[in-house]
Design a protein around this motif. Structure first.
Motif, PDB file in Angstrom:
ATOM      1  N   GLU A   1      -7.824   2.421   2.474  1.00  0.00           N
ATOM      2  CA  GLU A   1      -6.424   2.226   2.852  1.00  0.00           C
ATOM      3  C   GLU A   1      -6.165   1.655   4.239  1.00  0.00           C
ATOM      4  O   GLU A   1      -5.008   1.562   4.646  1.00  0.00           O
ATOM      5  CB  GLU A   1      -5.692   3.580   2.699  1.00  0.00           C
TER       6      GLU A   1
ATOM      7  N   GLN B   1       7.161  -5.047   3.866  1.00  0.00           N
ATOM      8  CA  GLN B   1       8.017  -4.189   3.049  1.00  0.00           C
ATOM      9  C   GLN B   1       8.994  -3.372   3.888  1.00  0.00           C
ATOM     10  O   GLN B   1       9.805  -2.632   3.334  1.00  0.00           O
ATOM     11  CB  GLN B   1       7.159  -3.224   2.219  1.00  0.00           C
TER      12      GLN B   1
ATOM     13  N   GLU C   1       3.386   5.163   4.660  1.00  0.00           N
ATOM     14  CA  GLU C   1       4.294   5.204   3.503  1.00  0.00           C
ATOM     15  C   GLU C   1       3.831   4.221   2.425  1.00  0.00           C
ATOM     16  O   GLU C   1       3.856   4.509   1.232  1.00  0.00           O
ATOM     17  CB  GLU C   1       5.723   4.832   3.930  1.00  0.00           C
ATOM     18  N   TRP C   2       3.396   3.069   2.922  1.00  0.00           N
ATOM     19  CA  TRP C   2       2.947   2.025   1.994  1.00  0.00           C
ATOM     20  C   TRP C   2       1.704   2.467   1.219  1.00  0.00           C
ATOM     21  O   TRP C   2       1.649   2.393  -0.006  1.00  0.00           O
ATOM     22  CB  TRP C   2       2.676   0.731   2.786  1.00  0.00           C
TER      23      TRP C   2
ATOM     24  N   ASP D   1       0.541   5.488   0.724  1.00  0.00           N
ATOM     25  CA  ASP D   1       0.829   6.640  -0.153  1.00  0.00           C
ATOM     26  C   ASP D   1       1.281   6.140  -1.522  1.00  0.00           C
ATOM     27  O   ASP D   1       0.851   6.616  -2.567  1.00  0.00           O
ATOM     28  CB  ASP D   1       1.962   7.505   0.432  1.00  0.00           C
ATOM     29  N   LYS D   2       2.165   5.166  -1.465  1.00  0.00           N
ATOM     30  CA  LYS D   2       2.718   4.618  -2.693  1.00  0.00           C
ATOM     31  C   LYS D   2       1.656   3.869  -3.502  1.00  0.00           C
ATOM     32  O   LYS D   2       1.556   4.034  -4.720  1.00  0.00           O
ATOM     33  CB  LYS D   2       3.860   3.669  -2.312  1.00  0.00           C
ATOM     34  N   MET D   3       0.861   3.064  -2.783  1.00  0.00           N
ATOM     35  CA  MET D   3      -0.129   2.240  -3.476  1.00  0.00           C
ATOM     36  C   MET D   3      -1.270   3.084  -4.062  1.00  0.00           C
ATOM     37  O   MET D   3      -1.800   2.794  -5.124  1.00  0.00           O
ATOM     38  CB  MET D   3      -0.700   1.192  -2.520  1.00  0.00           C
ATOM     39  N   SER D   4      -1.644   4.127  -3.338  1.00  0.00           N
ATOM     40  CA  SER D   4      -2.741   4.976  -3.805  1.00  0.00           C
ATOM     41  C   SER D   4      -2.373   5.713  -5.093  1.00  0.00           C
ATOM     42  O   SER D   4      -3.217   5.925  -5.967  1.00  0.00           O
ATOM     43  CB  SER D   4      -3.103   5.975  -2.707  1.00  0.00           C
ATOM     44  N   ARG D   5      -1.087   6.070  -5.203  1.00  0.00           N
ATOM     45  CA  ARG D   5      -0.623   6.787  -6.395  1.00  0.00           C
ATOM     46  C   ARG D   5      -0.851   5.991  -7.678  1.00  0.00           C
ATOM     47  O   ARG D   5      -1.089   6.555  -8.735  1.00  0.00           O
ATOM     48  CB  ARG D   5       0.869   7.121  -6.267  1.00  0.00           C
ATOM     49  N   ARG D   6      -0.818   4.654  -7.542  1.00  0.00           N
ATOM     50  CA  ARG D   6      -1.037   3.845  -8.762  1.00  0.00           C
ATOM     51  C   ARG D   6      -2.438   4.075  -9.330  1.00  0.00           C
ATOM     52  O   ARG D   6      -2.644   4.005 -10.539  1.00  0.00           O
ATOM     53  CB  ARG D   6      -0.846   2.365  -8.447  1.00  0.00           C
TER      54      ARG D   6
END
Ligand SMILES: [Zn+2]
Length: 511
Positions: A51, A63, A69-70, A72-77
């Motif tokens: 990351e 963004q 924040e970025w 966190d969102k991308m890792s969730r995918r």
């Protein structure tokens, strides 16, 4: 005797969505991990996300959010994709977690204290997408990244350098003593070729960005993203934090990786370990590329395909089956949706699914829905002989990282069971001993097949298990009960057999 099995996938760079290429790595790793659990090995299966780096910092800026924040969102995918593909990882590591930041700083400090770091000026052509410098000779037309075909940037930085050049000889000696460290053997030659070609010191810190792990002895610098990422493999098992746990799992690790990252894994990483005073990782399993119409599943192309979306309606098991069955681990493979459907119909719908449907139908019409027990193993019970031979082949195949061969062997038993039914035609016989003998043997073959396919198709195997009336799950390690037992003659008989909907409904070829 049970052993230990520590398996890792590369950690995936979160700027790219999960795609078929990363699914290929992860599903193959998962099947291996599940097989080791099935045979009773104490197993630890690690995957996660990478990351840090300039590319993440820029993406977050674009963004209008903070880098954390970025990511966190991308890792969730990735968590969602792997959950969708029934990946059974024991740990999911993120390089932005405190445990990793602490481990990287300890590891870096050890290398610094051991005298393998120096400060120097670095300049060169840098691809932001790769997070890597390129020699001019590698660039397309003198200014395009060879992977992304996008313009590179000229960067000048005062950096800390890792003295990789001092590890040519130690690495060659280590590989000399560990002849089987890289699977397949052809990749060993590739790694040795890189080392013998001469190793340069590598710039491993950056001052141009702050989205990274601070260098412990020089806080103006952050650790270069690739260098920090590799260390995840030891963070996760308690490096510098839980010595007992670390000693349990290191160095007997298996790193699964794609052939494009051999330099990082088979050259840099063992040298980093030697420099920090720990043993290099014991084993690398190098897989080829999954090609789509002959084109690499690259980071920039086809990354919009969500792998779960590719699964036929029969479930993700069908996709998992294809990803393990289609390609020899180590070689390149071709992926086409048509090929996926053709194999699904041939192997799963027409062979295994049909076997279950037939057996369940005849048990219903001739045995009142109650499955009879198999005959005792012996030369006159052909399926018992085939099963014994198949189980041996399956075990050997998985031990040699050849999941495709394990499945190939398993289908010899599926075909033999269908063949026995066709020869005996129990649907034409009066209820009685002859019918029960054929069906009991077929049910036992199905029970064994459920265990054999469980590392690759955990859901379908569980459903098959349930339909032939068994309790528990086929992928529980053998411990005297019904589960995981591959000996002939375990199916107890007297269980309700359920026909239900087709286990693998036939599919048309269109997507
Ligand atoms: Zn690039």
């Amino acid at each position: 005797m049970a052993g230990r099995f520590f398996l890792t996938t590369p950690i995936y760079y979160v700027n790219d969505a999960p795609h078929l290429g990363t699914a290929y790595s992860t599903v193959n790793a998962d099947a291996l991990a599940r097989w080791h659990r099935l045979i009773g090995d104490d197993t630890w299966f690690l995957t996660g996300t990478d990351e840090h780096g300039l590319k993440m910092a820029r993406a977050a800026q674009d963004q209008g959010v903070t880098p954390i924040e970025w990511v966190d969102k991308m890792s969730r995918r990735y968590l969602e994709a792997w959950s969708g593909l029934e990946i059974s990882n024991d740990d999911f590591i993120r390089t932005t977690e405190p445990r990793h930041i602490e481990a990287v700083q300890r590891f870096m400090q050890a290398i610094y204290d051991n005298g393998y770091m120096h400060k120097g000026l670095y300049e060169g052509w840098y691809c932001v997408s790769c997070e890597a410098y390129y020699p001019e000779s590698d660039l397309i037309g003198g200014n395009l990244c060879p992977l992304h075909e996008r313009p590179v940037e000229w960067l000048t930085e005062e950096n800390w350098f890792f003295e990789l050049s001092r590890f040519e000889q130690p690495l060659l000696e280590w590989y000399e003593k560990h002849e089987d460290a890289i699977f397949p053997a052809s990749r060993r030659n590739e790694a040795l070729g890189i080392i013998k070609g001469g190793l340069q010191d590598i710039s491993i810190t950056r001052t141009s960005i702050d989205w990274g792990i601070p260098v412990p002895w020089d806080s103006a610098h952050v650790v270069y993203v690739w260098y920090d990422a590799l260390i995840n493999y030891i963070t996760a098992i308690g490096y510098g934090e839980d010595p007992g746990r670390f000693a349990d799992w290191w160095p007997s690790v298996h790193h699964l990786l794609g052939k494009d990252i051999i330099r990082f894994h088979c050259v840099w990483w063992p040298a980093m370990c030697l420099a920090a005073g720990i043993e290099p990782p014991a084993h690398f399993i190098v897989h080829g590329w999954l090609l789509v119409g002959g084109e690499k599943m690259s980071k920039t192309k086809l990354n919009q395909i969500d792998p779960v979306e590719l699964a036929p309606d029969g479930g993700v098991d069908a996709l998992r089956y294809h990803l393990v069955r289609e390609v020899t681990l180590g070689a390149d493979g071709d992926f086409t949706y048509e090929g996926l459907i053709a194999r699904y119909n041939a192997d799963l719908a027409n062979n295994l699914g049909n076997l279950l449907a037939r057996v369940a139908a005849v048990v219903a019409s001739k045995c009142g829905g109650i499955g009879p027990a198999p005959r005792a193993a012996g030369p006159d019970v052909r399926l018992s002989e085939v099963a014994a031979e198949v189980v041996t082949a399956w075990r050997e195949a998985w031990s040699g990282f050849a999941g495709h061969e394990a499945l190939e062997a398993t289908w010899r038993l599926v075909r033999a069971a269908n063949g026995e039914l066709e020869a005996a035609e129990p649907w034409k016989l009066e209820p009685g001993e002859a019918v029960e003998a054929v069906l009991g043997d077929a049910l036992e073959a199905l029970r064994i097949v459920a265990v054999l396919v469980s590392p690759v198709m955990p859901s379908a195997a569980g459903e098959l298990w349930r339909r032939i009336g068994l309790a528990g799950r086929p992928d529980e390690p053998a411990s005297g009960g019904e589960a995981g037992d591959l000996r002939w003659g375990v199916y107890p008989g007297g269980r309700s057999v359920t026909k239900g909907e087709p286990l693998f409904p036939r599919r048309a070829g269109e997507h």
